[in-house]
Design an enzyme around this catalytic site. Structure first.
Site, PDB file in Angstrom:
ATOM      1  N   GLU A  82       0.813  -1.221   0.000  1.00 50.41           N
ATOM      2  CA  GLU A  82       0.000   0.000   0.000  1.00 50.41           C
ATOM      3  C   GLU A  82       0.847   1.272   0.000  1.00 50.41           C
ATOM      4  O   GLU A  82       0.493   2.256  -0.646  1.00 50.41           O
ATOM      5  CB  GLU A  82      -0.910  -0.010   1.231  1.00 50.41           C
ATOM      6  CG  GLU A  82      -1.824   1.177   1.323  1.00 50.41           C
ATOM      7  CD  GLU A  82      -2.741   1.108   2.532  1.00 50.41           C
ATOM      8  OE1 GLU A  82      -3.084   2.185   3.045  1.00 50.41           O
ATOM      9  OE2 GLU A  82      -3.110  -0.004   2.954  1.00 50.41           O
ATOM     10  N   ASP A  83       1.965   1.252   0.721  1.00 48.10           N
ATOM     11  CA  ASP A  83       2.702   2.487   0.964  1.00 48.10           C
ATOM     12  C   ASP A  83       4.076   2.572   0.306  1.00 48.10           C
ATOM     13  O   ASP A  83       4.823   3.519   0.571  1.00 48.10           O
ATOM     14  CB  ASP A  83       2.861   2.695   2.474  1.00 48.10           C
ATOM     15  CG  ASP A  83       1.522   2.896   3.158  1.00 48.10           C
ATOM     16  OD1 ASP A  83       0.631   3.504   2.546  1.00 48.10           O
ATOM     17  OD2 ASP A  83       1.371   2.438   4.304  1.00 48.10           O
TER      18      ASP A  83
END
Length: 99
Positions: free
Chosen positions: A80-81
């Protein structure tokens, strides 16, 4: 919030029930990968991002979950990051961790 736990605490928490060297190694590998991918990232509070992930892994270890679940806890924000794909996680750590 200060860092409450470190990798050694995670390993100690699971040492009573994870006895196979490869079980410990996947956790160490996931930690190293997470640390490299989240280097220089900070939460809104200003803390290094890895603090949250170590706490997740520690909590999971206290529940006596398996090594793939602890590894997934360490890696749960990598896709996600960061620029990491699920396929990369699967290739490095297996489908169970990627899932």
């Amino acid at each position: 919030m200060a860092l409450l736990h470190e990798l050694e605490d995670v390993l100690k928490a699971c040492s009573g029930y994870l006895t196979r060297p490869e079980s410990i190694q996947i956790i160490k590998d996931a930690y190293a990968y997470m640390e490299s991918k989240h280097e220089g990232q900070f939460r809104k509070s200003g803390e290094p991002y890895k603090y949250h992930l170590i706490e997740v892994a520690y909590t999971l270890a206290t529940f006596n979950v398996g090594p793939t679940t602890i590894a997934a806890g360490l890696l749960h924000d990598v896709v996600e990051d960061t620029d990491t794909s699920i396929e990369e996680i699967s290739n490095l750590f297996g489908d169970d961790v990627a899932f």
